[in-house]
Design an enzyme around this catalytic site. Structure first.
Site, PDB file in Angstrom:
ATOM      1  N   SER A 153       0.823  -1.208   0.000  1.00 22.10           N
ATOM      2  CA  SER A 153       0.000   0.000   0.000  1.00 22.10           C
ATOM      3  C   SER A 153       0.855   1.256   0.000  1.00 22.10           C
ATOM      4  O   SER A 153       0.338   2.358  -0.202  1.00 22.10           O
ATOM      5  CB  SER A 153      -0.923   0.014   1.225  1.00 22.10           C
ATOM      6  OG  SER A 153      -0.143   0.033   2.415  1.00 22.10           O
ATOM      7  N   GLY A 175      -5.705   0.135   5.507  1.00 24.24           N
ATOM      8  CA  GLY A 175      -6.243  -0.417   6.750  1.00 24.24           C
ATOM      9  C   GLY A 175      -7.590   0.103   7.189  1.00 24.24           C
ATOM     10  O   GLY A 175      -8.197  -0.439   8.108  1.00 24.24           O
ATOM     11  N   CYS A 228       2.377  -6.689   2.064  1.00 20.82           N
ATOM     12  CA  CYS A 228       1.355  -5.879   2.733  1.00 20.82           C
ATOM     13  C   CYS A 228       0.452  -6.828   3.503  1.00 20.82           C
ATOM     14  O   CYS A 228      -0.165  -7.719   2.906  1.00 20.82           O
ATOM     15  CB  CYS A 228       0.558  -5.093   1.696  1.00 20.82           C
ATOM     16  SG  CYS A 228      -0.848  -4.161   2.357  1.00 20.82           S
ATOM     17  N   ASN A 229       0.375  -6.664   4.810  1.00 23.47           N
ATOM     18  CA  ASN A 229      -0.445  -7.548   5.633  1.00 23.47           C
ATOM     19  C   ASN A 229      -1.925  -7.417   5.319  1.00 23.47           C
ATOM     20  O   ASN A 229      -2.651  -8.406   5.276  1.00 23.47           O
ATOM     21  CB  ASN A 229      -0.192  -7.258   7.113  1.00 23.47           C
ATOM     22  CG  ASN A 229       1.145  -7.771   7.597  1.00 23.47           C
ATOM     23  OD1 ASN A 229       1.253  -8.881   8.110  1.00 23.47           O
ATOM     24  ND2 ASN A 229       2.185  -6.963   7.437  1.00 23.47           N
ATOM     25  N   THR A 230      -2.382  -6.182   5.091  1.00 24.65           N
ATOM     26  CA  THR A 230      -3.800  -5.969   4.812  1.00 24.65           C
ATOM     27  C   THR A 230      -4.199  -6.636   3.506  1.00 24.65           C
ATOM     28  O   THR A 230      -5.237  -7.302   3.426  1.00 24.65           O
ATOM     29  CB  THR A 230      -4.120  -4.468   4.768  1.00 24.65           C
ATOM     30  OG1 THR A 230      -3.744  -3.866   6.021  1.00 24.65           O
ATOM     31  CG2 THR A 230      -5.602  -4.229   4.536  1.00 24.65           C
ATOM     32  N   CYS A 279       2.438  -5.116  10.193  1.00 29.57           N
ATOM     33  CA  CYS A 279       2.298  -4.221   9.037  1.00 29.57           C
ATOM     34  C   CYS A 279       3.710  -3.987   8.524  1.00 29.57           C
ATOM     35  O   CYS A 279       4.621  -3.715   9.322  1.00 29.57           O
ATOM     36  CB  CYS A 279       1.638  -2.907   9.445  1.00 29.57           C
ATOM     37  SG  CYS A 279       1.637  -1.627   8.155  1.00 29.57           S
ATOM     38  N   THR A 280       3.914  -4.098   7.217  1.00 27.01           N
ATOM     39  CA  THR A 280       5.284  -4.000   6.698  1.00 27.01           C
ATOM     40  C   THR A 280       5.870  -2.603   6.827  1.00 27.01           C
ATOM     41  O   THR A 280       7.076  -2.414   6.650  1.00 27.01           O
ATOM     42  CB  THR A 280       5.365  -4.459   5.229  1.00 27.01           C
ATOM     43  OG1 THR A 280       4.423  -3.721   4.435  1.00 27.01           O
ATOM     44  CG2 THR A 280       5.080  -5.950   5.123  1.00 27.01           C
TER      45      THR A 280
END
Length: 267
Positions: A11, A43, A73-75, A183-184
């Site tokens: 993101s 997020g 990206c975790n999201t 979160c990166t």
């Protein structure tokens, strides 16, 4: 052998934390990284918005003829990866599975805390993945909506530290020994997390395990480059290329790093 580049998306600038680990682990591989800074943070967006924005970045990477795609990206991993993996031939590698494996291996008292964006936390993706590996581990989750935008804006250490302390305040008096940077973006201010948490807490950066998993997948599938020189690296953003480049130069240590602005809306 496969000389196509590895694709990475995020993101925003957080993906640089994964790019760094991938370059270190796979120095002969080329990479293409796109950060969707114009639309961050992800997020606080709806599931449909996140899937569509991530799909645009995937299409861009496919135009660059990448051989596999890392969701840095975790999201995007939590929300969009299941849908988009069914739309492309290339394997997609996410950060949550790798981060969860590292957390389960690290904790000694079976208590793990995770900070991430609200969407990632509300998906309970880390909780599910960690408990899949060890049902006895207690997972404490905290949403930190202010951190990723703050990191993108490149504030000073004290401002970042205060924000980190506010974000992890709900974890006060919780007896966890392992903390996941979910979160990166967060490894970009890891020193602030270290100060806020104290030196007794083990901090897990999923990027380490992502790079190792990517290496394993490429070895299994015969995707290593045949080149014996250092790979080439391309950087793109939908946002401000100067700010994007500045963060990349600072974190990757590439003094000549430049990025290019792209519009993914019409892909």
């Amino acid at each position: 052998m496969d000389n196509r580049p590895i694709g990475l998306l995020d993101s925003g600038v957080g993906g640089f934390t994964v790019v760094k680990k991938v370059i270190e682990k796979l120095p002969h591989e080329s990479t293409v990284f796109i950060g969707d800074s114009a639309n961050m943070p992800y997020g606080d967006k709806s599931r449909e918005q996140i899937i569509e924005l991530t799909r645009r970045s995937v299409k861009f990477l496919l135009q660059k003829k990448v051989k596999l795609i890392i969701f840095a990206c975790n999201t995007a991993t939590a929300v969009a990866m299941p849908t988009l993996q069914n739309e492309v031939e290339q394997q997609i590698i996410g950060v949550i599975q790798s981060g969860s494996l590292a957390a389960a291996r690290t904790t000694k008292n079976k208590k793990v805390a995770v900070a991430a964006t609200p969407v990632t936390i509300n998906s309970h993706a880390y909780q599910k993945e960690i408990k899949f590996r060890d049902p006895d581990i207690k997972v404490m989750e905290v949403a930190a909506p202010e951190l990723a935008p703050l990191i993108e804006s490149q504030k000073d250490y004290d401002t970042n530290l205060a924000a980190v302390k506010r974000s992890i305040a709900p974890l006060k008096d919780q007896d966890f020994d392992t903390f996941v940077l979910g979160c990166t973006h967060y490894p970009l201010i890891q020193n602030e997390f270290v100060e806020a948490l104290g030196d007794k807490i083990q901090i897990v950066d999923p990027a380490d395990q992502v790079a190792q998993y990517t290496f394993n997948v490429m070895r299994r599938d015969g995707l290593f480059s045949s080149f014996d020189q250092a790979g080439k690296h391309e950087y793109y953003t939908t946002g401000d290329p100067d700010k994007f480049s500045e963060m990349g130069r600072r974190f990757l240590g590439q003094a000549d790093l430049t990025s290019h602005q792209v519009d993914t809306r019409n892909l």
